[in-house]
Design a protein around this motif. Structure first.
Motif, PDB file in Angstrom:
ATOM      1  N   GLY A  18       0.823  -1.211   0.000  1.00  0.00           N
ATOM      2  CA  GLY A  18       0.000   0.000   0.000  1.00  0.00           C
ATOM      3  C   GLY A  18       0.853   1.255   0.000  1.00  0.00           C
ATOM      4  N   ILE A  22       0.554   6.406   4.681  1.00  0.00           N
ATOM      5  CA  ILE A  22       1.109   5.565   5.747  1.00  0.00           C
ATOM      6  C   ILE A  22       2.189   4.629   5.182  1.00  0.00           C
ATOM      7  CG2 ILE A  22       0.503   3.722   7.398  1.00  0.00           C
ATOM      8  CD1 ILE A  22      -0.419   6.531   8.296  1.00  0.00           C
ATOM      9  N   GLU A  41       1.965  -1.547  -4.680  1.00  0.00           N
ATOM     10  CA  GLU A  41       0.729  -0.760  -4.763  1.00  0.00           C
ATOM     11  C   GLU A  41      -0.121  -1.307  -5.904  1.00  0.00           C
ATOM     12  OE1 GLU A  41      -1.047   1.755  -3.190  1.00  0.00           O
ATOM     13  OE2 GLU A  41      -2.401   1.327  -4.872  1.00  0.00           O
ATOM     14  N   LYS A  42      -1.402  -1.535  -5.611  1.00  0.00           N
ATOM     15  CA  LYS A  42      -2.248  -2.140  -6.652  1.00  0.00           C
ATOM     16  C   LYS A  42      -2.632  -1.149  -7.745  1.00  0.00           C
ATOM     17  CE  LYS A  42      -6.756  -1.609  -4.483  1.00  0.00           C
ATOM     18  NZ  LYS A  42      -8.005  -2.189  -4.079  1.00  0.00           N
ATOM     19  N   ALA A  50      -7.399   6.295   0.409  1.00  0.00           N
ATOM     20  CA  ALA A  50      -7.843   7.346   1.340  1.00  0.00           C
ATOM     21  C   ALA A  50      -6.985   8.606   1.215  1.00  0.00           C
ATOM     22  CB  ALA A  50      -7.771   6.820   2.767  1.00  0.00           C
ATOM     23  N   SER A  51      -5.725   8.418   0.872  1.00  0.00           N
ATOM     24  CA  SER A  51      -4.789   9.552   0.883  1.00  0.00           C
ATOM     25  C   SER A  51      -4.969  10.514  -0.280  1.00  0.00           C
ATOM     26  CB  SER A  51      -3.347   9.026   0.896  1.00  0.00           C
ATOM     27  OG  SER A  51      -3.162   8.147   1.965  1.00  0.00           O
ATOM     28  N   ASN A  54      -8.100  14.687   1.354  1.00  0.00           N
ATOM     29  CA  ASN A  54      -8.319  15.008   2.773  1.00  0.00           C
ATOM     30  C   ASN A  54      -8.259  16.509   2.994  1.00  0.00           C
ATOM     31  OD1 ASN A  54      -5.495  15.667   3.229  1.00  0.00           O
ATOM     32  ND2 ASN A  54      -5.109  13.457   3.202  1.00  0.00           N
ATOM     33  N   ILE A  57      -4.778  19.121   7.046  1.00  0.00           N
ATOM     34  CA  ILE A  57      -4.399  19.792   8.296  1.00  0.00           C
ATOM     35  C   ILE A  57      -3.336  18.949   8.994  1.00  0.00           C
ATOM     36  CG2 ILE A  57      -5.203  20.574  10.568  1.00  0.00           C
ATOM     37  CD1 ILE A  57      -8.014  20.877   9.279  1.00  0.00           C
ATOM     38  N   VAL A 182      -1.687  -7.336  -4.249  1.00  0.00           N
ATOM     39  CA  VAL A 182      -1.324  -8.525  -3.475  1.00  0.00           C
ATOM     40  C   VAL A 182      -2.592  -9.355  -3.307  1.00  0.00           C
ATOM     41  CG1 VAL A 182      -0.481  -9.382  -1.258  1.00  0.00           C
ATOM     42  CG2 VAL A 182       0.582  -7.364  -2.306  1.00  0.00           C
ATOM     43  N   ILE A 344      -6.429   3.759   9.991  1.00  0.00           N
ATOM     44  CA  ILE A 344      -5.820   5.096  10.154  1.00  0.00           C
ATOM     45  C   ILE A 344      -6.800   6.086   9.525  1.00  0.00           C
ATOM     46  CG2 ILE A 344      -3.715   6.454   9.881  1.00  0.00           C
ATOM     47  CD1 ILE A 344      -3.190   3.793  11.275  1.00  0.00           C
ATOM     48  N   GLY A 348      -4.241  10.423   9.459  1.00  0.00           N
ATOM     49  CA  GLY A 348      -3.071   9.725   8.926  1.00  0.00           C
ATOM     50  C   GLY A 348      -2.017  10.622   8.307  1.00  0.00           C
ATOM     51  N   SER A 350      -1.174  13.538   9.366  1.00  0.00           N
ATOM     52  CA  SER A 350      -0.420  14.117  10.484  1.00  0.00           C
ATOM     53  C   SER A 350       0.451  13.073  11.171  1.00  0.00           C
ATOM     54  CB  SER A 350      -1.378  14.700  11.529  1.00  0.00           C
ATOM     55  OG  SER A 350      -2.327  15.524  10.925  1.00  0.00           O
TER      56      SER A 350
HETATM   57  C1  LIG Z   1     -12.397  13.462   4.225  1.00  0.00           C
HETATM   58  C2  LIG Z   1     -11.075  13.218   4.886  1.00  0.00           C
HETATM   59  C3  LIG Z   1     -10.425  14.249   5.575  1.00  0.00           C
HETATM   60  C4  LIG Z   1      -9.204  14.013   6.205  1.00  0.00           C
HETATM   61  N1  LIG Z   1      -8.505  15.048   6.770  1.00  0.00           N
HETATM   62  C5  LIG Z   1      -7.283  14.825   7.311  1.00  0.00           C
HETATM   63  C6  LIG Z   1      -6.509  15.900   7.817  1.00  0.00           C
HETATM   64  O1  LIG Z   1      -6.871  17.065   7.703  1.00  0.00           O
HETATM   65  N2  LIG Z   1      -5.331  15.613   8.431  1.00  0.00           N
HETATM   66  C7  LIG Z   1      -4.883  14.338   8.557  1.00  0.00           C
HETATM   67  O2  LIG Z   1      -3.838  14.142   9.163  1.00  0.00           O
HETATM   68  N3  LIG Z   1      -5.565  13.294   8.025  1.00  0.00           N
HETATM   69  C8  LIG Z   1      -6.750  13.515   7.406  1.00  0.00           C
HETATM   70  N4  LIG Z   1      -7.455  12.473   6.863  1.00  0.00           N
HETATM   71  C9  LIG Z   1      -6.984  11.107   7.065  1.00  0.00           C
HETATM   72  C10 LIG Z   1      -5.967  10.614   6.078  1.00  0.00           C
HETATM   73  O3  LIG Z   1      -6.252  11.018   4.760  1.00  0.00           O
HETATM   74  C11 LIG Z   1      -5.922   9.090   6.204  1.00  0.00           C
HETATM   75  O4  LIG Z   1      -5.712   8.741   7.548  1.00  0.00           O
HETATM   76  C12 LIG Z   1      -4.818   8.492   5.361  1.00  0.00           C
HETATM   77  O5  LIG Z   1      -4.930   8.909   4.024  1.00  0.00           O
HETATM   78  C13 LIG Z   1      -4.832   6.972   5.426  1.00  0.00           C
HETATM   79  O6  LIG Z   1      -3.767   6.526   4.627  1.00  0.00           O
HETATM   80  P1  LIG Z   1      -3.419   5.003   4.416  1.00  0.00           P
HETATM   81  O7  LIG Z   1      -2.066   4.989   3.797  1.00  0.00           O
HETATM   82  O8  LIG Z   1      -3.642   4.243   5.672  1.00  0.00           O
HETATM   83  O9  LIG Z   1      -4.515   4.454   3.403  1.00  0.00           O
HETATM   84  P2  LIG Z   1      -4.660   4.630   1.820  1.00  0.00           P
HETATM   85  O10 LIG Z   1      -4.359   5.994   1.399  1.00  0.00           O
HETATM   86  O11 LIG Z   1      -5.993   4.072   1.465  1.00  0.00           O
HETATM   87  O12 LIG Z   1      -3.505   3.714   1.215  1.00  0.00           O
HETATM   88  C14 LIG Z   1      -3.638   2.327   1.059  1.00  0.00           C
HETATM   89  C15 LIG Z   1      -3.080   1.914  -0.294  1.00  0.00           C
HETATM   90  O13 LIG Z   1      -3.057   0.494  -0.348  1.00  0.00           O
HETATM   91  C16 LIG Z   1      -3.379   0.097  -1.653  1.00  0.00           C
HETATM   92  N5  LIG Z   1      -3.852  -1.297  -1.581  1.00  0.00           N
HETATM   93  C17 LIG Z   1      -5.001  -1.736  -1.008  1.00  0.00           C
HETATM   94  N6  LIG Z   1      -5.072  -3.076  -1.117  1.00  0.00           N
HETATM   95  C18 LIG Z   1      -3.960  -3.487  -1.764  1.00  0.00           C
HETATM   96  C19 LIG Z   1      -3.476  -4.762  -2.190  1.00  0.00           C
HETATM   97  N7  LIG Z   1      -4.149  -5.904  -1.948  1.00  0.00           N
HETATM   98  N8  LIG Z   1      -2.295  -4.819  -2.857  1.00  0.00           N
HETATM   99  C20 LIG Z   1      -1.582  -3.679  -3.115  1.00  0.00           C
HETATM  100  N9  LIG Z   1      -2.021  -2.455  -2.735  1.00  0.00           N
HETATM  101  C21 LIG Z   1      -3.178  -2.362  -2.061  1.00  0.00           C
HETATM  102  C22 LIG Z   1      -4.438   1.100  -2.074  1.00  0.00           C
HETATM  103  O14 LIG Z   1      -4.552   1.180  -3.491  1.00  0.00           O
HETATM  104  C23 LIG Z   1      -3.933   2.390  -1.454  1.00  0.00           C
HETATM  105  O15 LIG Z   1      -3.130   3.145  -2.334  1.00  0.00           O
HETATM  106  C24 LIG Z   1      -8.666  12.703   6.203  1.00  0.00           C
HETATM  107  C25 LIG Z   1      -9.304  11.683   5.490  1.00  0.00           C
HETATM  108  C26 LIG Z   1     -10.472  11.951   4.799  1.00  0.00           C
HETATM  109  C27 LIG Z   1     -11.083  10.874   3.941  1.00  0.00           C
END
Ligand SMILES: Cc1cc2nc3c(=O)[nH]c(=O)nc-3n(C[C@H](O)[C@H](O)[C@H](O)COP(=O)(O)OP(=O)(O)OC[C@H]3O[C@@H](n4cnc5c(N)ncnc54)[C@H](O)[C@@H]3O)c2cc1C
Length: 464
Positions: A18, A22, A41-42, A50-51, A54, A57, A182, A344, A348, A350
């Motif tokens: 991913g 994060i 990354e898929k 999710a990233s 947002n 902030i 994966v 997360i 996430g 931050s």
């Molecule tokens: C509306 C909104 C507002 C927000 N505001 C803030 C803010 O102001 N400040 C802040 O700090 N945070 C904020 N956040 C939170 C933050 O955006 C998330 O916590 C963060 O993006 C989570 O990231 P992640 O890497 O865990 O997940 P993701 O970004 O979802 O990354 C996971 C990745 O894994 C990949 N993947 C999934 N399954 C597989 C697989 N089987 N094989 C290969 N790859 C795979 C996906 O394609 C994806 O790219 C906000 C979120 C939202 C939605």
């Protein structure tokens, strides 16, 4: 049966699944510790989950549950971002936030929230009367009761930060495999992960699959201990003149489910209103709903009546990887040499750098040990924030292609090149801002289609 050739050769110390914020931060941390890292990354490009959407902030964690893992990771992530952002050429807009009570009931909650902030180590919050709040933000609407100021809540660029983390990981030896989902894996001493582009082998696997964290746990461990229920957030982005209406991040009094509707500037000079918090089953599509956006617009205008005269640039929505609990779901499955970094949800961006340090400690407890490089590489990402000196202001940039966002030909070509080159139009937008301004690509798409020809996974259409 003939052996399937690996998608990436050799055995990695750590395989991160991913490339959201994060996964990018975790890859950076392990690479800086000297580990051989692979990121899988898929999607065709990074930041596709999710990233991608947002509020951007950089939270202090003042309102996180006291003693939670989220609070610990946010505090550590915040501190590291402050320390490293200039070295990676990342912006930090030190605007501060106001937490505003709009009703008497909300005003009654302010002392408790201030005490919570102090318990979370955010000791510099300042209570404000209605008059003091209006002196700081004269554009605020009617009904305001009182507020408090959190001076160190800041704004960042949501995409350049993870891009910089992964760029630094790659500059220090990490490998990135995109377009590779994966689908399963076996642990036999080391892990052999099956991906849609071939197997990848590693000693420790980190599940950073965001909205698919529970699905991936099932695929690799045969069980999951949390369930993702995406929580959608819709936003309205106003044109740049609206940014003069507020200098702070304007936060409501948060409730147990959401931080609520925020009004704040962006690193790109716009003003945004959002997000909503709407649970849904769909993990892929964050649909825009006209009635919800209309309600959001009305709420924005109540907070800042001056918004009534402002134009909207764009609408967007993102999905939070929420679970049945508020706190992060980070688990070390020691016997399986796997770490799940799930749930997360809304902080996430931050916490990413702090979460990465936490994951490193969990891996070390499993026996992971490497020698950090003596002189790690610190690549700089291009400056695309409205608060930085931009490429269009420098000589030899090849001319401006996107006039709304002042994106140059040189910036676009650079983003289409190198180990982290944009492979999708969305990825190119996130790296450069191209087409993200007032005209949303109406004037520059033909030129952009010419520049990107043969370089994107899905070609842009119609440049003749
Ligand atoms: C509306 C909104 C507002 C927000 N505001 C803030 C803010 O102001 N400040 C802040 O700090 N945070 C904020 N956040 C939170 C933050 O955006 C998330 O916590 C963060 O993006 C989570 O990231 P992640 O890497 O865990 O997940 P993701 O970004 O979802 O990354 C996971 C990745 O894994 C990949 N993947 C999934 N399954 C597989 C697989 N089987 N094989 C290969 N790859 C795979 C996906 O394609 C994806 O790219 C906000 C979120 C939202 C939605």
């Amino acid at each position: 049966m003939p052996a399937v050739s690996p998608a990436l050769p050799g055995t990695f110390d750590v395989v991160v699944i991913g490339a959201g914020v994060i996964g990018c931060a975790i890859a950076r941390r392990f690479a800086l510790e000297g580990a051989r890292v692979a990121v899988i990354e898929k999607a065709d490009d990074i930041l596709d989950g999710a990233s991608k959407a947002n509020s951007a902030i950089l939270h202090t964690g003042f309102d996180a549950p006291v003693g939670s893992l989220e609070q610990v990771c946010v505090a550590a992530g915040y501190a590291e971002y402050e320390e490293i952002h200039a070295k990676l050429n990342l912006p930090l807009i030190r605007c501060g936030a106001l937490v505003i009570a709009w009703t008497e009931a909300e005003a009654a909650l302010l002392p408790e929230l201030i005490a919570q902030a102090e318990a979370n180590g955010v000791a510099d919050v300042e209570p404000l009367t209605e008059a003091e709040t209006r002196r700081l933000e004269p554009g605020l609407g009617a009904g305001l009761q009182a507020a408090f100021r959190v001076p160190r809540e800041y704004l960042v660029d949501p995409w350049s930060a993870p891009l910089a983390y992964l760029a630094q990981a790659i500059a220090n030896g990490a490998e990135l495999l995109r377009g590779a989902e994966v689908t399963g894996g076996q642990l036999d001493g080391d892990w052999t992960l099956q991906t849609t582009r071939g197997p990848v082998t590693g000693r420790i696997v980190v599940n950073a699959a965001g909205l698919y964290g529970d699905v991936l746990d099932e695929r690799l461990l045969g069980k999951k201990d949390f369930a993702i229920r995406p929580r959608k957030g819709q936003f309205i982005v106003y044109d740049k003149p609206a940014a003069s209406l507020a200098s702070h991040i304007l936060l409501p009094v948060p409730n147990k489910v959401t931080k609520g509707i925020v009004v704040c500037r962006t690193a790109f000079g716009n003003l945004l209103v959002g997000p909503t918090a709407e649970e849904q089953d769909d993990r892929e599509t964050a649909a825009l709903v006209p009635e919800t956006l209309e309600a959001l617009r009305r709420r924005g205008e109540e907070i800042l009546p001056g918004l009534k005269a402002e134009e909207v640039t764009a609408l967007y929505a993102g999905l939070r990887p929420a679970t049945e609990t508020k706190d992060y779901r980070i688990t070390a499955h020691s016997a399986q040499r796997m770490i799940t970094v799930g749930g997360i949800r809304s902080t996430g961006l931050s916490s990413a750098l702090g979460t990465a340090r936490h994951v490193l400690r969990l891996a070390e407890a499993m026996g992971h040990a490497t020698q950090p490089p003596v002189d790690p590489v610190w690549p700089e990402v291009p400056a695309i924030s409205a608060f930085a000196r931009r490429d269009w202001q420098q000589p030899g940039n090849g001319g401006i292609v996107c006039h709304c966002e002042s994106v140059t030909r040189r910036e676009i070509l650079a983003a289409l090149d190198g180990p982290l080159k944009a492979q999708t139009l969305a990825g190119l937008k996130r790296r450069t801002r191209v087409t993200m301004g007032r005209c949303q690509g109406f004037y520059c798409s033909a030129e952009l289609a010419r520049l990107t020809e043969g370089r994107l996974a899905q070609p842009m259409l119609g440049h003749d």
